[in-house]
Scaffold this motif. Structure first.
Motif, short mmCIF file in Angstrom:
data_model
loop_
_atom_site.label_atom_id
_atom_site.label_comp_id
_atom_site.label_asym_id
_atom_site.label_seq_id
_atom_site.Cartn_x
_atom_site.Cartn_y
_atom_site.Cartn_z
N ARG A 1 1.19 -0.90 0.22
CA ARG A 1 0.10 0.10 -0.13
C ARG A 1 0.64 0.97 -0.16
N THR B 1 -7.01 3.15 -6.78
CA THR B 1 -6.03 4.44 -6.24
C THR B 1 -7.89 5.26 -5.79
N TRP C 1 -2.17 13.68 -3.15
CA TRP C 1 -1.18 12.31 -3.16
C TRP C 1 -2.69 11.24 -3.55
N CYS C 2 -2.23 10.74 -3.39
CA CYS C 2 -2.97 9.55 -3.79
C CYS C 2 -2.89 8.13 -2.76
N GLU C 3 -4.02 7.46 -2.01
CA GLU C 3 -3.34 5.94 -1.97
C GLU C 3 -3.28 4.83 -2.87
N ARG D 1 1.69 6.41 -0.72
CA ARG D 1 0.52 7.19 -1.31
C ARG D 1 1.91 7.41 -2.07
N ASP E 1 -5.69 13.53 -1.96
CA ASP E 1 -6.16 14.82 -0.50
C ASP E 1 -5.23 15.98 -1.07
N LEU F 1 3.91 2.45 2.66
CA LEU F 1 2.45 2.36 3.72
C LEU F 1 2.27 1.12 4.68
N GLU G 1 -2.81 0.60 -3.83
CA GLU G 1 -3.02 -0.76 -3.74
C GLU G 1 -2.16 -1.81 -4.75
N ARG H 1 8.42 -0.74 4.74
CA ARG H 1 8.86 0.84 4.99
C ARG H 1 9.63 1.35 5.47
#
Length: 323
Positions: free
Chosen positions: A240, A267, A275-277, A242, A271, A302, A279, A308
């Protein structure tokens, strides 16, 4: 478009001797009614086509009648010479056959198309394998190719990592992928169609038994579906992320082709900073680390936590090295 289809239909019937209307409709992506209209148009133009009803019937040409190849377009004539892979044909023992076929085609083409075909052959060359590719030893390619052509069962010994296995196969076709030859064959023991790398075939015994190749089997279609399935099978983990707007644009350049559509579909809304999250399906966290590092500060990992931490450690090492 219709003229091109009429020529293609005529050449197809000429090649196969008898073809069902449904087969031609599927081949040219038209209705059966359109096929019969095309046949009527060719008959009106003097082509001796006729249809025979019944289970063994089909669309046929009068025995002995043939058309010349003056129906080819310039692009089609050029493709005959630009699309050939002489090295592959030579490996199959068909190098001289290719030259003879090209000579015959040239002899039947009108002069403008003949000149264009020669020009294309002089200026374009297909070299399929990638750089630094070393050719594999293929002592059994000819034997397997003959079995494919004659539809004869074969028994092979196939090398695995630390052992070998013996298999009885019904060879459906050969595929040359990036300079590597593969055999696509059915295994009668479990009624499955599988792929075998020819360089790993240790021995081949050609049996005298002829098998029935399924009429509905299409080698190119099966290979494309098999390759896509293999790509998807490699993507066993999820990460996951960003990503910045720029990172989102760059993401397809660094990820596996099979995962790109999935990433876009997962997607979330951007924000306040855009920026997008995302997977993303990946082969493994270790592979994902190497793929995502080129995005640099345009991506934040994430999950999983270990990836990470590894991403942060690499970034810290880079910063320390360039302090």
């Amino acid at each position: 478009m219709k003229a091109s289809r009429l020529v293609s239909l005529l050449l197809t019937v000429q090649q196969r001797h008898s073809v069902r209307a449904a087969e031609l409709a599927s081949l040219f992506e038209v209705s059966v009614r359109t096929v019969y209209r095309d046949v009527a148009a060719l008959q009106a133009a003097g082509v001796p086509l006729w249809t025979e009803p019944g289970r063994a019937g089909g669309i046929r040409l009068l025995e002995g009648w043939r058309t010349r190849l003056d129906g080819l377009t310039g692009a089609e004539a050029a493709a005959l010479f630009a699309g050939a892979a002489p090295e592959a044909l030579a490996e199959l023992g068909l190098g001289s056959v290719l030259l003879a076929a090209q000579a015959k085609v040239l002899a039947t083409l009108p002069e403008p198309l003949r000149d264009r075909a020669r020009t294309i052959a002089q200026r374009f060359h297909l070299d399929a394998p990638g750089w630094f590719h070393r050719g594999e030893e293929l002592p059994h390619l000819m034997t397997v190719a003959e079995a494919v052509w004659e539809q004869r069962r074969i028994t092979v010994r196939y090398r695995r990592a630390d052992s070998s296995v013996r298999r009885e196969l019904e060879p459906y076709g050969l595929v040359l992928k990036a300079g590597v030859w593969y055999l696509v064959a059915r295994v009668p023991a479990d009624d499955a169609v599988r792929t075998y790398r020819l360089a790993r075939v240790i021995a081949v015994e050609a049996a005298g038994e002829v098998f029935e190749r399924p009429e509905q089997f299409r080698l190119a279609q099966w290979w494309a579906e098999s390759a896509a399935s293999f790509d998807r099978s490699l993507l066993r983990d999820l990460v996951r992320l960003r990503v910045s707007p720029r990172g989102l644009r760059l993401l397809p350049l660094v990820t596996d082709p099979a995962a790109r559509g999935e990433a876009v579909r997962h997607t979330g809304p951007p924000d306040a900073q855009g920026w997008c999250e995302v997977e993303l399906a990946v082969e493994s966290p270790a592979v994902a680390l190497g793929q995502l590092l080129p995005l640099g500060a345009e991506v934040e990992i994430l999950a999983p936590a270990r990836l990470r931490a590894e991403f942060a450690a690499v970034g810290a090492a880079i910063a320390a090295r360039h302090a």
